[in-house]
Design an enzyme around this catalytic site. Structure first.
Site, mmCIF file in Angstrom:
data_model
loop_
_atom_site.group_PDB
_atom_site.id
_atom_site.type_symbol
_atom_site.label_atom_id
_atom_site.label_comp_id
_atom_site.label_asym_id
_atom_site.label_seq_id
_atom_site.Cartn_x
_atom_site.Cartn_y
_atom_site.Cartn_z
ATOM 1 C CG ASP A 17 23.353 34.256 -44.319
ATOM 2 O OD1 ASP A 17 23.321 34.959 -43.262
ATOM 3 O OD2 ASP A 17 23.798 33.100 -44.340
ATOM 4 C CD GLU A 69 23.729 31.940 -38.556
ATOM 5 O OE1 GLU A 69 23.860 31.302 -37.500
ATOM 6 O OE2 GLU A 69 22.842 31.660 -39.398
#
Lengths: 475, 475
Positions: B103, B168
């Protein structure tokens, strides 16, 4: 005469309101946001819609080209044309010129609107929509007033002119030059200028005799570091917060040297005027929804709303402003703040005072970053004489429609056009609001109440009649 | 053995790089912004893409359901699945587990990117794109390392597992529970955990042995007044600016009582370690583009980057943040700031210190507005022993590929997963970065250089070989 007007009022109330509301709905549906360059085609469409309406009413209409605006990136963009119109040209009658604007502030549903800001929605007698009160319904109310006379086949008691612009919310770009250019043509036959771009103080109707000016500043702090080095550089946000915090004391006192000293002292006469205003502090607190105001008595409160300067910090461009928890350390941040101007402040002096002060405060921080201060708007305040015949006519019209004396008020916000009209044309100006005190101009959930829209239209009908009876003193 | 690896290196350099770059381009093109709920389908597609790649390589792949996240408005949203994979299951070999995330932080062209952030663009040997360095290219470099062994039909010297997540950047929502749940299954056979979600300090390769934690705060000041009453209420922005200005002194000192006192003192050994790091202050200043740093010597500077707390103010939600000059007076503004955590700070204590301090500062202002302080992230710091065999293997691999000793560094930012892995699995962890010091993580114009991408892949190939030679001490 009074009977005829009464018929006219009833006509509006019982049959024309749905028409008026539908027109307002059509106007609100046009996203005429003058600050958003992407919406410029909507703004052009808005001006054309206004012009077409006035043409259909039989007015002599012009769409006046006022040139282009330069964008920060150097590109140019066509300004929305100014609509001028004339109804009647009888030299024995007075000529009034009604100023209004049909551009709006930005609005997005996610700003906290309960309804789609561009879909006029009636809830409990209120018409919610961006621009409903500022300034589309008041412009329409003036149009309805002319239509009412026309519907009853009555001659207008005065010649009526319109000047409707589309850049008010971003500083009336191009309008000053247009007024200057037409000073000796369109404006030469005008006797009085009427502005309805404001609101009441309470549920009582009001006449407005002053507005504050505004000096709008950008303070930019810049560094060139990348975002991952927290702990090794002084972050621009830290500096910016630090200098912003030197503008105002916790109790709201302006800390910039020289600002408060420039304000004209409160005269005894003014103090008395403020005392006479019917204004309930507790009611006001309840209505605007705060527990505590900055001042505990009426005169202090009103004086600080109208005739003392204020500093407001509007926001910071370049910093993280979205929901969520991003850890970015912005390298360039620009604070936006403004200082409302009152007599005898001078924007040129304020610019110097603010710039010098912020640079001196910043220098004391010994920061490695760069500060740039610019004043992007410098609008002067405006004040009128409440004993002028134009105001006496206003009081009479309010008496006739509402059976009360008006609140004589000033406006805490800025309507630079009043000052411009005064300086350029030398004509007398009145500000006659019909917006409610709680209309939420520039905020989410802006509205115009059905009551104010209808009664406001009646007021304008009556006012045209009252103005026609002002005696010519210098003709 | 060394000859074979050399062949492998050449193979990567001359034929696989275009393939690697195209893969990175494909991955960067997926807008896997975990903070934007509207991009959630992209994030799911990203995880599926990673899983499919690992499947095609012959790995044993799972897409692990980690449940849903609750949004501030009470709605729930499916979390991106965590990809786990296994290559090799030979009990005589060590097993490494590579952690990475795919991400990314938000990115918009108008934030100041020179190129489309989601269209990987090579300029002068740099590959620009959101997520290029954080953390897509490092994940791909590990994949290429496994592929390199496979391409040469060589057995992997160690069993390799992958744990790739997609949350994250917003706090690894759901990952802690997943690690906990699989502690005695997937993680039980793991000997070492490798994280490459960080960067070098200079042009020299580095091994990272510590990260700061992070406590992220929202400070919300709210009033209910409407926007048109400047001068009669204390504006929330004034209060918010006032309390933010009490967090940090102009010279960067944290003013919240108790924060600095909790920091472990700098030991003589640490001071010596910092002295030994090759780090040119002037060079660093030039590279990050500032004229002046907060500390004038190397040890102070590095210590403040890595082992002292810092406070950063990221921005204000609810205030005016667009270009232009809107005069809105916001009724609710929320500042976002964070405090980097170091040994021996305790996030629970920091939460109390910050909350108490801001409320006491706010109380002194005697404001009618409301303050709410919340801590939305509370991540602890992490520290490793640089003499552990895992680090010795890292030094050897760096020596082999780059012919130099590494910088032994800490990370000023926060990678909470290191701390979680340590606390939950009890395994040894190494952070082995391949990103450049100037990659602009979380900023505009993020990039991964072609050099770091290729040499980083070589380093990972060599590192798998070095780790295989660690002597088992406790088996």
């Amino acid at each position: 005469q009074y009977f005829t007007l009464l018929v006219c009022f009833l006509h509006i109330e019982h049959s024309d309101f749905p028409t008026g509301r539908n027109m307002l709905r059509d106007w609100v549906a046009i996203e005429s946001d003058s600050s958003n360059v992407q919406k410029r085609p909507e703004l052009h469409r808005m001006m054309e819609t206004v012009a077409q309406k006035l043409r259909l009413m039989g007015g002599t209409v012009q769409l006046v080209d006022i040139g282009e605006q330069e964008l920060p990136d150097g590109q140019t963009l066509e300004l929305p044309k100014v609509v001028t119109a004339q109804f009647g040209n009888v030299s024995s009658k007075h000529t009034v010129c009604i100023y209004g604007h049909v551009d709006v502030q930005p609005a997005k549903l996610e700003d906290g609107w309960a309804t789609d800001p561009y879909n006029l929605t009636e809830i409990n007698g209120n018409l919610y929509g961006r621009g409903a009160s500022d300034n589309k319904a008041p412009v329409l109310a003036w149009i309805h007033a002319v239509e009412a006379y026309q519907a009853l086949s009555m001659d207008l008691p005065v010649n009526v002119k319109f000047v409707i612009e589309g850049m008010e919310e971003t500083g009336s770009n191009g309008l000053d030059a247009m007024i200057m250019a037409q000073r000796d043509t369109f404006f030469s036959e005008v006797d009085y200028i009427i502005i309805s771009d404001c609101g009441w103080l309470s549920r009582r109707p009001a006449l407005t005799y002053g507005t504050r000016g505004n000096c709008y500043f950008f303070a930019e702090v810049q560094d060139l570091h990348s975002g991952v080095y927290g702990g090794t550089v002084i972050e621009p946000m830290t500096d910016l917060i630090g200098i912003l915090d030197t503008l105002i004391s916790p109790s709201g006192k302006i800390l910039i040297p020289g600002i408060r000293e420039a304000v004209a002292p409160l005269s005894d006469e003014e103090w008395k005027m403020y005392q006479d205003i019917q204004f309930d502090m507790d009611n006001y607190k309840n209505k605007i929804g705060v527990n505590q105001l900055m001042y505990s008595n009426k005169v202090d409160l009103l004086a600080h709303m109208w005739r003392y300067p204020t500093v407001s910090i509007h926001g910071i461009e370049g910093a993280f402003s979205d929901p969520g928890s991003k850890t970015v350390i912005p390298a360039k941040v620009t604070a936006k703040f403004s200082i409302r101007q009152v007599p005898d402040m001078d924007p040129a002096m304020v610019k110097k005072q603010v710039t010098d002060y912020l640079h001196s405060v910043f220098a004391k921080r010994r920061s490695p970053n760069k500060l740039k201060v610019t004043m992007v708007i410098g609008a002067k305040p405006w004040l009128a004489d409440t004993h002028h015949p134009l105001y006496e006519a206003g009081k009479a019209a309010i008496k006739r429609v509402f059976n009360t004396d008006p609140d004589l008020i000033r406006e805490g916000g800025t309507i630079p056009i009043a000052r411009t009209f005064q300086d350029v044309t030398g004509k007398s100006i009145i500000m006659m609001p019909i917006g409610g005190f709680d209309d939420g101009l520039h905020s989410q959930n802006e509205k115009m109440s059905r009551y104010n829209y209808i009664e406001g239209t009646k007021l304008f009908i009556a006012y045209l009649n009252e103005v026609s009876q002002i005696k010519r003193t210098s003709v």
